[in-house]
Enzyme design. Structure first.
Site, mmCIF file in Angstrom:
data_model
loop_
_atom_site.group_PDB
_atom_site.id
_atom_site.type_symbol
_atom_site.label_atom_id
_atom_site.label_comp_id
_atom_site.label_asym_id
_atom_site.label_seq_id
_atom_site.Cartn_x
_atom_site.Cartn_y
_atom_site.Cartn_z
ATOM 1 N N ASP A 104 0.837 -1.206 0.000
ATOM 2 C CA ASP A 104 0.000 0.000 0.000
ATOM 3 C C ASP A 104 0.871 1.256 0.000
ATOM 4 O O ASP A 104 0.626 2.200 -0.764
ATOM 5 C CB ASP A 104 -0.896 0.026 1.239
ATOM 6 C CG ASP A 104 -1.988 -1.034 1.211
ATOM 7 O OD1 ASP A 104 -3.100 -0.727 0.762
ATOM 8 O OD2 ASP A 104 -1.717 -2.166 1.648
ATOM 9 N N GLU A 127 -5.371 6.958 0.512
ATOM 10 C CA GLU A 127 -5.780 6.241 1.727
ATOM 11 C C GLU A 127 -4.680 6.231 2.785
ATOM 12 O O GLU A 127 -4.966 6.133 3.975
ATOM 13 C CB GLU A 127 -6.181 4.810 1.362
ATOM 14 C CG GLU A 127 -6.855 4.075 2.504
ATOM 15 C CD GLU A 127 -7.431 2.734 2.099
ATOM 16 O OE1 GLU A 127 -8.134 2.128 2.922
ATOM 17 O OE2 GLU A 127 -7.176 2.292 0.966
ATOM 18 N N ASP A 192 -6.679 4.447 -4.415
ATOM 19 C CA ASP A 192 -6.597 3.326 -3.473
ATOM 20 C C ASP A 192 -5.461 2.427 -3.964
ATOM 21 O O ASP A 192 -5.613 1.717 -4.960
ATOM 22 C CB ASP A 192 -7.914 2.556 -3.411
ATOM 23 C CG ASP A 192 -7.971 1.630 -2.200
ATOM 24 O OD1 ASP A 192 -6.899 1.335 -1.641
ATOM 25 O OD2 ASP A 192 -9.069 1.205 -1.815
ATOM 26 N N ILE A 194 -3.961 -0.325 -2.825
ATOM 27 C CA ILE A 194 -4.364 -1.736 -2.855
ATOM 28 C C ILE A 194 -5.768 -1.804 -2.289
ATOM 29 O O ILE A 194 -5.979 -1.772 -1.073
ATOM 30 C CB ILE A 194 -3.412 -2.656 -2.056
ATOM 31 C CG1 ILE A 194 -2.023 -2.672 -2.679
ATOM 32 C CG2 ILE A 194 -3.980 -4.079 -2.006
ATOM 33 C CD1 ILE A 194 -1.034 -3.612 -1.983
ATOM 34 N N ASP A 195 -6.744 -1.870 -3.174
ATOM 35 C CA ASP A 195 -8.131 -2.016 -2.779
ATOM 36 C C ASP A 195 -8.408 -3.499 -2.598
ATOM 37 O O ASP A 195 -8.131 -4.303 -3.484
ATOM 38 C CB ASP A 195 -9.039 -1.433 -3.869
ATOM 39 C CG ASP A 195 -10.510 -1.499 -3.507
ATOM 40 O OD1 ASP A 195 -10.813 -1.461 -2.305
ATOM 41 O OD2 ASP A 195 -11.338 -1.590 -4.428
ATOM 42 N N THR A 197 -7.417 -5.264 0.563
ATOM 43 C CA THR A 197 -6.181 -5.748 1.187
ATOM 44 C C THR A 197 -6.337 -7.174 1.695
ATOM 45 O O THR A 197 -5.410 -7.984 1.584
ATOM 46 C CB THR A 197 -5.758 -4.812 2.337
ATOM 47 O OG1 THR A 197 -5.620 -3.487 1.830
ATOM 48 C CG2 THR A 197 -4.433 -5.249 2.927
ATOM 49 N N ASP A 352 -12.869 4.003 -2.923
ATOM 50 C CA ASP A 352 -13.344 2.633 -3.130
ATOM 51 C C ASP A 352 -14.319 2.504 -4.295
ATOM 52 O O ASP A 352 -14.731 1.385 -4.635
ATOM 53 C CB ASP A 352 -14.032 2.117 -1.861
ATOM 54 C CG ASP A 352 -13.046 1.756 -0.762
ATOM 55 O OD1 ASP A 352 -11.918 1.370 -1.087
ATOM 56 O OD2 ASP A 352 -13.416 1.873 0.424
#
Length: 413
Positions: A104, A127, A192, A194-195, A197, A352
């Site tokens: 991330d 994020e 984002d 890493i959407d 996780t 998101d």
């Protein structure tokens, strides 16, 4: 209009000459007046050459932003795949109890550095931030090593997104560049890194997501899904959301408002050739494949099952993490995405959904909240005016919304 015969030119010349001889004062005053008016008329330049091509100004809009976003997400995906294949993903727990990995941090730094290299005045809603890295030298060193290794193999492509980040301090600065509070004025990117996780950690679906919002409206959307199959026609099943890490997967989706949506294979260099994608025709909603989140805390599985039943849908739902759900229905592998609220107080984050909304809309779908209201991305970092998410083909969206309202209303009684 037929050409004027030569004798008519002679006649006009004779009239002008007679006027000059018989009424010289009037003639020359008129001529002077005409010259004076001409000097004050606007100069009309010939149309630029590009306007004579088949491409209109509209279709050329956001071309640079789309290319940068595609390449930036593709480079970030190299880093996430590197972390994914490692034994330790460096998982931390944030203050809201959600997990974050070293991937991330690295992916966000890379993408924001790319954005700022081309559009230094644009804001970014991200994020993550660099606080944990500043407090932990070992973590900072680990992320910096990953960032240095994540490069596109095509030098022109790498250069077009600003090239490598020059130092660890520059990495921290980039990482902290995602502090925008959002809003409905100007250009703001929603990121984002890493959407999904938890999907990333379990070997399922995750996505690298980036969207440009203009005056609060999602306008450019790019999503990289390293674990989705490249074949747009590959059917969804229960394995898609869980055991999806086989070699040969990896798709990069892109869309610009008013210009359609595409998919292409993720590569480690220059962009692959795009393919146009559209949602599947759905004449009978009972035949739909619907997607939902894996985590019960993210959406109400019970409400969604009741909605599917009332719509006559008998297929099992396909559960997967991240905006890979938007991508799957946009290319016709699935049909509906239902995300019903589990709490009266929960607010969806704009990062998101922003990229996925552009993608589905441009593939021929419609996205709203659970009550049919448009999603409002212009009021901060969350969708606080909306509850739930419903994405469906335009032809059945209204029908789905009516059933959703029916199910939610029954809960209140």
């Amino acid at each position: 209009m037929p050409p004027i015969a030569p004798y008519r030119y002679f006649f006009f010349a004779a009239v002008i000459l007679a006027s000059a001889i018989l009424q010289p004062t009037t003639f020359f005053r008129a001529a002077a007046r005409i010259l004076h008016i001409k000097q004050h008329l606007p100069v009309v330049n010939p149309a630029p050459a590009f306007l004579h091509t088949n491409r209109t100004l509209h279709t050329m809009a956001y071309e640079k932003e789309l290319e940068l976003a595609l390449l930036a997400v593709q480079r970030a995906a190299i880093l996430t795949k590197s972390v994914y294949s490692s034994h330790s993903k460096g998982t931390l727990t944030k203050t809201d109890s959600s997990p974050v990995t070293i991937g991330d941090f690295g992916a966000q730094a890379l993408i924001i550095a790319s954005i700022k290299s081309a559009f230094p005045d644009d804001e970014v809603v991200g994020e993550e931030d660099a606080d944990d890295l500043r407090a932990n030298a070992d973590l900072k060193s680990l992320v910096w090593d990953l960032v240095q290794q994540a490069k596109l193999s095509d030098s022109a492509a790498e250069g077009s997104i600003g090239g490598p980040i020059k130092s660890a301090d520059d990495m921290l600065t980039a990482l902290d560049g995602g502090a925008s509070q959002g809003g409905n004025k100007g250009r703001i990117w929603a990121l984002d890194p890493i959407d999904g996780t938890k999907g990333f950690l379990r070997g399922g679906q995750y996505a690298v997501c980036l969207a440009l919002m203009v005056d609060g409206v999602p306008t450019v959307g790019v999503i990289g899904c390293p674990n989705l199959p490249v074949d747009d026609k590959a059917p969804l099943d229960s394995k898609t959301g869980f055991d999806a890490s086989s070699e040969g997967n990896g798709v990069l989706f892109g869309a610009v408002k008013g210009q359609g949506a595409t998919s292409r294979a993720l590569t480690d260099g220059k962009l692959a050739e795009p393919k146009k994608i559209t949602m599947s025709p759905l004449p009978d909603v009972s035949q739909a494949t619907f997607c939902e989140s894996v985590e019960a805390g993210h959406s109400s599985h019970g409400d969604q099952a009741a909605i599917a039943s009332k719509l006559g849908i008998t297929k099992d739902s396909v559960r997967m993490d991240s905006q890979a759900k938007y991508c799957s229905i946009a290319r016709g592998a699935g049909d509906l995405y239902l995300r019903l609220p589990t709490s009266k107080t929960y607010q969806e984050k704009i990062w998101d959904h922003a990229a996925g909304v552009v993608l589905v809309q441009e593939a021929g779908g419609e996205v709203s909240d659970a009550y049919g209201k448009p999603l409002n991305f212009g009021i901060g970092r969350t969708l606080k005016e909306n509850k739930g998410i419903i994405a469906a083909p335009k032809s059945v969206h209204a029908q789905v919304i009516e059933v959703v309202k029916e199910v939610l209303s029954a809960k209140k009684d």
